[in-house]
Design a protein around this motif. Structure first.
Motif, short mmCIF file in Angstrom:
data_model
loop_
_atom_site.label_atom_id
_atom_site.label_comp_id
_atom_site.label_asym_id
_atom_site.label_seq_id
_atom_site.Cartn_x
_atom_site.Cartn_y
_atom_site.Cartn_z
N GLY A 107 52.14 17.99 49.18
CA GLY A 107 52.62 19.26 48.68
C GLY A 107 52.69 20.29 49.78
O GLY A 107 52.55 19.98 50.96
N PHE A 141 51.62 31.86 45.55
CA PHE A 141 52.36 30.70 45.03
C PHE A 141 51.56 29.46 45.38
O PHE A 141 51.23 29.23 46.53
CB PHE A 141 53.73 30.59 45.71
N GLN A 180 56.91 28.12 38.04
CA GLN A 180 58.26 27.85 38.52
C GLN A 180 58.38 26.38 38.88
O GLN A 180 57.41 25.75 39.32
CB GLN A 180 58.57 28.72 39.74
N TYR A 229 60.64 23.67 41.25
CA TYR A 229 61.51 23.58 42.41
C TYR A 229 61.89 22.12 42.63
O TYR A 229 61.17 21.21 42.24
CB TYR A 229 60.80 24.10 43.68
N LEU A 231 62.20 29.40 36.10
CA LEU A 231 60.94 30.14 36.01
C LEU A 231 60.63 30.36 34.55
O LEU A 231 61.51 30.74 33.77
CB LEU A 231 61.08 31.49 36.73
N PHE A 253 58.68 19.90 42.24
CA PHE A 253 57.38 20.57 42.40
C PHE A 253 57.24 21.69 41.38
O PHE A 253 58.20 22.42 41.12
CB PHE A 253 57.26 21.20 43.80
N GLY A 301 64.09 27.78 53.71
CA GLY A 301 64.90 27.17 54.75
C GLY A 301 64.70 25.67 54.71
O GLY A 301 63.93 25.14 53.91
N PHE A 316 51.65 25.35 45.12
CA PHE A 316 52.51 24.20 44.86
C PHE A 316 51.68 22.93 44.69
O PHE A 316 50.66 22.74 45.36
CB PHE A 316 53.48 23.99 46.02
N GLY A 317 52.15 22.05 43.80
CA GLY A 317 51.53 20.76 43.65
C GLY A 317 52.07 19.78 44.68
O GLY A 317 52.81 20.16 45.60
N THR A 318 51.73 18.51 44.52
CA THR A 318 52.15 17.47 45.46
C THR A 318 53.47 16.83 45.07
O THR A 318 54.02 16.04 45.81
CB THR A 318 51.08 16.38 45.58
N GLY A 344 64.49 15.80 53.40
CA GLY A 344 64.84 16.49 54.63
C GLY A 344 65.31 17.91 54.46
O GLY A 344 65.79 18.52 55.42
N ARG A 345 65.18 18.44 53.27
CA ARG A 345 65.66 19.81 53.02
C ARG A 345 64.51 20.67 52.51
O ARG A 345 63.40 20.20 52.23
CB ARG A 345 66.78 19.78 51.97
N GLY A 346 64.79 21.97 52.39
CA GLY A 346 63.81 22.87 51.80
C GLY A 346 63.83 22.78 50.29
O GLY A 346 64.62 22.05 49.70
N LEU A 347 62.94 23.52 49.66
CA LEU A 347 62.87 23.52 48.20
C LEU A 347 63.91 24.48 47.63
O LEU A 347 64.21 25.52 48.22
CB LEU A 347 61.48 23.94 47.73
N HIS A 358 64.84 26.59 44.08
CA HIS A 358 64.31 27.06 42.80
C HIS A 358 65.19 26.57 41.66
O HIS A 358 66.42 26.68 41.71
CB HIS A 358 64.25 28.58 42.80
N GLN A 412 63.33 19.36 45.74
CA GLN A 412 63.47 19.17 47.17
C GLN A 412 64.17 17.85 47.44
O GLN A 412 63.64 16.78 47.12
CB GLN A 412 62.10 19.18 47.87
#
Lengths: 115, 108
Positions: free
Chosen positions: A42, B96, B33, B35, B48, B88, A107, B98-100, B40-43, B45, B37
């Motif tokens: 995470g 914030f 919330q 999310y 909510l 996530f 990002g 976040f879980g795994t 190779g990218r960001g999270l 949203h 992913q």
């Protein structure tokens, strides 16, 4: 491009060297976060900037880690004397306002490999 | 830890089936919330849900929140191969958290 931009996308460095990771948040976003994500894990909170307030540094894992945010916009995360356990993806996120009803915009991260 | 915990860790389904992911957390929250992913990218949203809400819909997504059980679920209906990603939950209290994540694979 209106998204959060991080550079470099990949960084390979030798153990003991310093590295700087850059984040350009979305224009007008006052909140900026840094997270670390290890393989299959995470997100680990590192540091939070909100406007001109003192940053929340409670997540920084050691004094080798520091971050600054200049002019309320661009942020740089610096890791000194890198160790192999620092290898991870470093993610930056920004949000429009203080408080937790504004979603985070991430990002694509910087993948750091320490050899 | 206030961190959310997703369940299952990994889920593999056929295209067209529904996918359900669960999130449990430990302390009181302002909102929760979800999310997504991609590799190779960001999270990104997704949705909510506020602490005083019980259910919320957005397209093929349905989120429920049970504050008495400190749990939430994300349902993706009529899954597509493009839904393959990690999902996530993030709980918000003072921060914030976040879980795994749940790794979802949708097989075409």
């Amino acid at each position: 491009g209106a998204g959060v931009s991080q550079s470099p996308s990949n960084k390979v460095t030798e153990k003991g060297k310093d590295v700087e990771l850059r984040c350009d948040p979305i224009s007008g976003h006052t909140a900026l976060y840094w997270y670390r994500q290890s393989l299959g894990q995470g997100l680990e909170f590192l540091i939070y900037f909100q406007g001109n307030s003192a940053p929340d540094k409670s997540g920084l894992p050691s004094d080798r880690f520091s971050a600054e945010r200049t002019g309320g916009s661009v942020s740089t995360l610096t890791i000194q004397r890198t160790q192999q356990e620092d290898s991870a993806v470093y993610l930056c996120a920004s949000s429009l306002a203080e408080g937790y009803n504004s979603p985070l915009h991430f990002g694509n991260g910087t993948r750091l490999t320490v050899t | 830890s206030q961190q959310g915990e997703e369940d299952p860790q990994a889920l593999s389904i056929q295209e067209g089936e529904n996918a359900t992911m669960n999130c449990s957390y430990k302390t009181s929250i302002n909102n929760l919330q979800w999310y997504r992913q991609n590799s190779g990218r960001g999270l990104v949203h997704l949705i909510l849900i506020r602490s005083n809400e019980r259910e919320k819909h957005s397209g093929r997504l349905r989120v429920t929140l049970d504050t008495s059980k400190k749990s939430s679920s994300l349902l993706i209906t009529a899954s597509r191969a493009a839904d393959t990603a990690s999902y996530f939950c993030a709980t918000t209290g003072n921060q914030f958290y976040f879980g795994t994540g749940t790794s979802l694979t949708v097989i075409p």
